[in-house]
Write a protein that holds these residues in place. Structure first.
Motif, PDB file in Angstrom:
ATOM      1  N   ALA A  70     -63.047 -42.423 -11.243  1.00  0.00           N
ATOM      2  CA  ALA A  70     -62.526 -41.059 -11.193  1.00  0.00           C
ATOM      3  C   ALA A  70     -62.453 -40.450 -12.587  1.00  0.00           C
ATOM      4  CB  ALA A  70     -61.148 -41.049 -10.540  1.00  0.00           C
ATOM      5  N   LEU A  71     -62.084 -41.256 -13.599  1.00  0.00           N
ATOM      6  CA  LEU A  71     -61.928 -40.745 -14.953  1.00  0.00           C
ATOM      7  C   LEU A  71     -63.256 -40.514 -15.655  1.00  0.00           C
ATOM      8  CD1 LEU A  71     -58.908 -42.903 -16.223  1.00  0.00           C
ATOM      9  CD2 LEU A  71     -58.889 -40.517 -15.475  1.00  0.00           C
ATOM     10  N   VAL A  72     -64.290 -41.233 -15.227  1.00  0.00           N
ATOM     11  CA  VAL A  72     -65.574 -41.160 -15.918  1.00  0.00           C
ATOM     12  C   VAL A  72     -66.627 -40.398 -15.110  1.00  0.00           C
ATOM     13  CG1 VAL A  72     -67.463 -42.530 -16.914  1.00  0.00           C
ATOM     14  CG2 VAL A  72     -65.099 -43.325 -17.120  1.00  0.00           C
ATOM     15  N   GLY A  73     -66.618 -40.551 -13.792  1.00  0.00           N
ATOM     16  CA  GLY A  73     -67.719 -40.048 -12.975  1.00  0.00           C
ATOM     17  C   GLY A  73     -67.680 -38.572 -12.651  1.00  0.00           C
ATOM     18  N   TRP A  74     -66.565 -37.875 -12.927  1.00  0.00           N
ATOM     19  CA  TRP A  74     -66.445 -36.475 -12.518  1.00  0.00           C
ATOM     20  C   TRP A  74     -67.291 -35.525 -13.356  1.00  0.00           C
ATOM     21  CZ3 TRP A  74     -64.696 -32.882 -16.040  1.00  0.00           C
ATOM     22  CH2 TRP A  74     -64.028 -33.372 -17.166  1.00  0.00           C
ATOM     23  N   VAL A  75     -67.695 -35.953 -14.556  1.00  0.00           N
ATOM     24  CA  VAL A  75     -68.350 -35.024 -15.486  1.00  0.00           C
ATOM     25  C   VAL A  75     -69.679 -34.495 -14.945  1.00  0.00           C
ATOM     26  CG1 VAL A  75     -67.225 -35.963 -17.532  1.00  0.00           C
ATOM     27  CG2 VAL A  75     -69.349 -36.984 -16.721  1.00  0.00           C
ATOM     28  N   SER A  76     -70.431 -35.329 -14.231  1.00  0.00           N
ATOM     29  CA  SER A  76     -71.731 -34.884 -13.707  1.00  0.00           C
ATOM     30  C   SER A  76     -71.546 -33.795 -12.657  1.00  0.00           C
ATOM     31  CB  SER A  76     -72.489 -36.068 -13.101  1.00  0.00           C
ATOM     32  OG  SER A  76     -72.762 -37.056 -14.074  1.00  0.00           O
ATOM     33  N   TYR A  77     -70.548 -33.966 -11.783  1.00  0.00           N
ATOM     34  CA  TYR A  77     -70.271 -32.942 -10.770  1.00  0.00           C
ATOM     35  C   TYR A  77     -69.783 -31.653 -11.421  1.00  0.00           C
ATOM     36  CZ  TYR A  77     -70.580 -36.842  -7.510  1.00  0.00           C
ATOM     37  OH  TYR A  77     -71.023 -37.924  -6.787  1.00  0.00           O
ATOM     38  N   ALA A  78     -68.968 -31.778 -12.450  1.00  0.00           N
ATOM     39  CA  ALA A  78     -68.463 -30.590 -13.139  1.00  0.00           C
ATOM     40  C   ALA A  78     -69.605 -29.782 -13.759  1.00  0.00           C
ATOM     41  CB  ALA A  78     -67.453 -31.002 -14.215  1.00  0.00           C
ATOM     42  N   ARG A  79     -70.548 -30.455 -14.360  1.00  0.00           N
ATOM     43  CA  ARG A  79     -71.673 -29.755 -14.981  1.00  0.00           C
ATOM     44  C   ARG A  79     -72.548 -29.078 -13.933  1.00  0.00           C
ATOM     45  NH1 ARG A  79     -74.628 -33.651 -19.122  1.00  0.00           N
ATOM     46  NH2 ARG A  79     -75.588 -31.675 -19.740  1.00  0.00           N
ATOM     47  N   LEU A  80     -72.773 -29.761 -12.807  1.00  0.00           N
ATOM     48  CA  LEU A  80     -73.594 -29.173 -11.749  1.00  0.00           C
ATOM     49  C   LEU A  80     -72.954 -27.915 -11.170  1.00  0.00           C
ATOM     50  CD1 LEU A  80     -74.780 -32.343  -9.772  1.00  0.00           C
ATOM     51  CD2 LEU A  80     -76.242 -30.718 -10.945  1.00  0.00           C
ATOM     52  N   ILE A  81     -71.677 -28.004 -10.824  1.00  0.00           N
ATOM     53  CA  ILE A  81     -70.990 -26.862 -10.216  1.00  0.00           C
ATOM     54  C   ILE A  81     -70.848 -25.727 -11.224  1.00  0.00           C
ATOM     55  CG2 ILE A  81     -68.787 -26.075  -9.271  1.00  0.00           C
ATOM     56  CD1 ILE A  81     -70.375 -27.608  -7.274  1.00  0.00           C
ATOM     57  N   ARG A  82     -70.521 -26.058 -12.458  1.00  0.00           N
ATOM     58  CA  ARG A  82     -70.376 -25.021 -13.486  1.00  0.00           C
ATOM     59  C   ARG A  82     -71.650 -24.212 -13.639  1.00  0.00           C
ATOM     60  NH1 ARG A  82     -72.177 -24.941 -18.689  1.00  0.00           N
ATOM     61  NH2 ARG A  82     -71.117 -23.482 -20.122  1.00  0.00           N
ATOM     62  N   ALA A  83     -72.794 -24.893 -13.686  1.00  0.00           N
ATOM     63  CA  ALA A  83     -74.068 -24.188 -13.845  1.00  0.00           C
ATOM     64  C   ALA A  83     -74.321 -23.233 -12.688  1.00  0.00           C
ATOM     65  CB  ALA A  83     -75.211 -25.201 -13.960  1.00  0.00           C
ATOM     66  N   GLN A  84     -73.974 -23.657 -11.473  1.00  0.00           N
ATOM     67  CA  GLN A  84     -74.160 -22.789 -10.318  1.00  0.00           C
ATOM     68  C   GLN A  84     -73.174 -21.615 -10.333  1.00  0.00           C
ATOM     69  OE1 GLN A  84     -76.472 -22.965  -7.781  1.00  0.00           O
ATOM     70  NE2 GLN A  84     -77.449 -24.525  -9.049  1.00  0.00           N
ATOM     71  N   MET A  85     -71.944 -21.877 -10.730  1.00  0.00           N
ATOM     72  CA  MET A  85     -70.937 -20.818 -10.751  1.00  0.00           C
ATOM     73  C   MET A  85     -71.278 -19.742 -11.776  1.00  0.00           C
ATOM     74  SD  MET A  85     -68.704 -21.479  -8.399  1.00  0.00           S
ATOM     75  CE  MET A  85     -67.337 -20.437  -8.849  1.00  0.00           C
ATOM     76  N   LEU A  86     -71.837 -20.128 -12.905  1.00  0.00           N
ATOM     77  CA  LEU A  86     -72.215 -19.151 -13.927  1.00  0.00           C
ATOM     78  C   LEU A  86     -73.237 -18.157 -13.393  1.00  0.00           C
ATOM     79  CD1 LEU A  86     -72.469 -21.441 -17.099  1.00  0.00           C
ATOM     80  CD2 LEU A  86     -70.728 -19.712 -16.624  1.00  0.00           C
ATOM     81  N   VAL A  87     -74.092 -18.625 -12.485  1.00  0.00           N
ATOM     82  CA  VAL A  87     -75.106 -17.751 -11.898  1.00  0.00           C
ATOM     83  C   VAL A  87     -74.518 -16.931 -10.757  1.00  0.00           C
ATOM     84  CG1 VAL A  87     -77.314 -17.684 -10.686  1.00  0.00           C
ATOM     85  CG2 VAL A  87     -76.979 -19.304 -12.564  1.00  0.00           C
ATOM     86  N   LEU A  88     -73.763 -17.601  -9.876  1.00  0.00           N
ATOM     87  CA  LEU A  88     -73.295 -16.945  -8.652  1.00  0.00           C
ATOM     88  C   LEU A  88     -72.202 -15.915  -8.906  1.00  0.00           C
ATOM     89  CD1 LEU A  88     -73.180 -20.009  -6.220  1.00  0.00           C
ATOM     90  CD2 LEU A  88     -74.880 -18.184  -6.297  1.00  0.00           C
TER      91      LEU A  88
END
Length: 283
Positions: free
Chosen positions: A154-172
């Motif tokens: 939980a402490l290490v693996g969340w960063v990949s999901y955060a980057r993916l969602i952030r990139a989509q949110m910046l566009v949407l």
């Protein structure tokens, strides 16, 4: 009538059937292991931790199809019961990073500015360390066990999901329907989680299938090193470690749990590829 007349040999049709085949194989493998895990008390022929010195290190036979280990425990029963632990590690080890990363990425991408900068610097700090080294360090601090493994993921693996969602949110967030939602006076949480996130989450769902493969292999590796599941609990990584000393004389101790890890990881990977193509994430 030729086969081509019945099933057109166009690239589109070939892609369609390939998607369905990959999806069926991946889902079938996962369903198989789920059924093993759920039905373990009924399917397993022996108690997975019951020792019997009279049958120790027996090769595969009718009584013990996968053979026995150095304590006389039935390998088939331990593989079946091990499906419970390894599936649990793969699923729980993905759920919490998925939830944390999705929330962080949504907030960072939507608000931008200082909020985005703070979260992304935290992501950069975590990514500066090798994944496995950081995970093992956290487990070493917390102590061996499944709980420590889940916390480290939980402490290490969340960063990949955060980057993916952030990139989509910046566009949407600049899309027409997002601007319309703001004009109608909708609250920020409603815009983020009801209007933008459902359209941004497809990539993360597909990635979670591939991430489950990584979590499964990481869990087996951690157990192999003695920092995860502790003996005598039946877990595939533990079983591989226990059979290491007998690899030349009792190969079946490591072979069957090792094949189980490969097959389950293959199922997650194929399901992720199929979902990616069906959802248009890879296109």
């Amino acid at each position: 009538m030729s086969v081509e007349a019945i099933v057109p040999a166009s690239p589109g049709w070939r892609r369609f059937f390939r998607r369905r085949l990959v999806l069926a194989v991946g889902a079938g493998l996962l369903l198989f292991f789920v059924l093993l895990a759920v039905g373990a008390p009924i399917i397993a022929p022996y108690d997975p931790i019951m020792q019997n010195a009279e049958v120790r290190l027996q090769a595969p036979s009718l009584l013990h199809p996968f053979g026995t280990d150095n304590f006389g425990r039935d390998i088939l029963s331990r593989v079946i019961w091990g499906a419970r632990i390894d599936l649990q590690m793969a699923l729980i080890g993905v759920i919490f990073p998925f939830l944390i990363g999705t929330t962080v990425g949504t907030v960072a991408g939507f608000f931008g500015g200082i909020v985005d900068a703070l979260f992304m610097r935290l992501v950069d700090i975590i990514l500066a360390f090798p994944f496995l080294v950081l995970m093992l360090s956290i487990i070493a601090i917390l102590g061996p066990g499944l709980g420590s493994f889940y916390i480290s993921m939980a402490l290490v693996g969340w960063v990949s999901y955060a980057r993916l969602i952030r990139a989509q949110m910046l566009v949407l967030k600049s899309s027409d329907y997002a601007v319309a939602a703001v004009s109608l006076g909708f609250s920020r949480p409603r815009i983020m989680f009801r209007h933008l996130l459902p359209n941004a989450i497809a990539g993360s769902i597909v990635f979670s299938m591939s991430d489950a493969t990584l979590v499964l292999l990481s869990g087996a590796a951690v157990s192999y090193l003695g920092l995860g599941v502790q003996p005598p609990i039946a877990e595939w990584g533990v079983m591989v470690a226990e059979g290491q000393s007998f690899i030349t004389t009792a190969w079946w101790i490591t072979l069957f749990p090792g094949l189980s890890i490969v097959c389950l990881a293959f199922g997650f990977s194929m399901l992720g590829d199929a979902l990616g193509e069906l959802l248009g994430v890879h296109e």
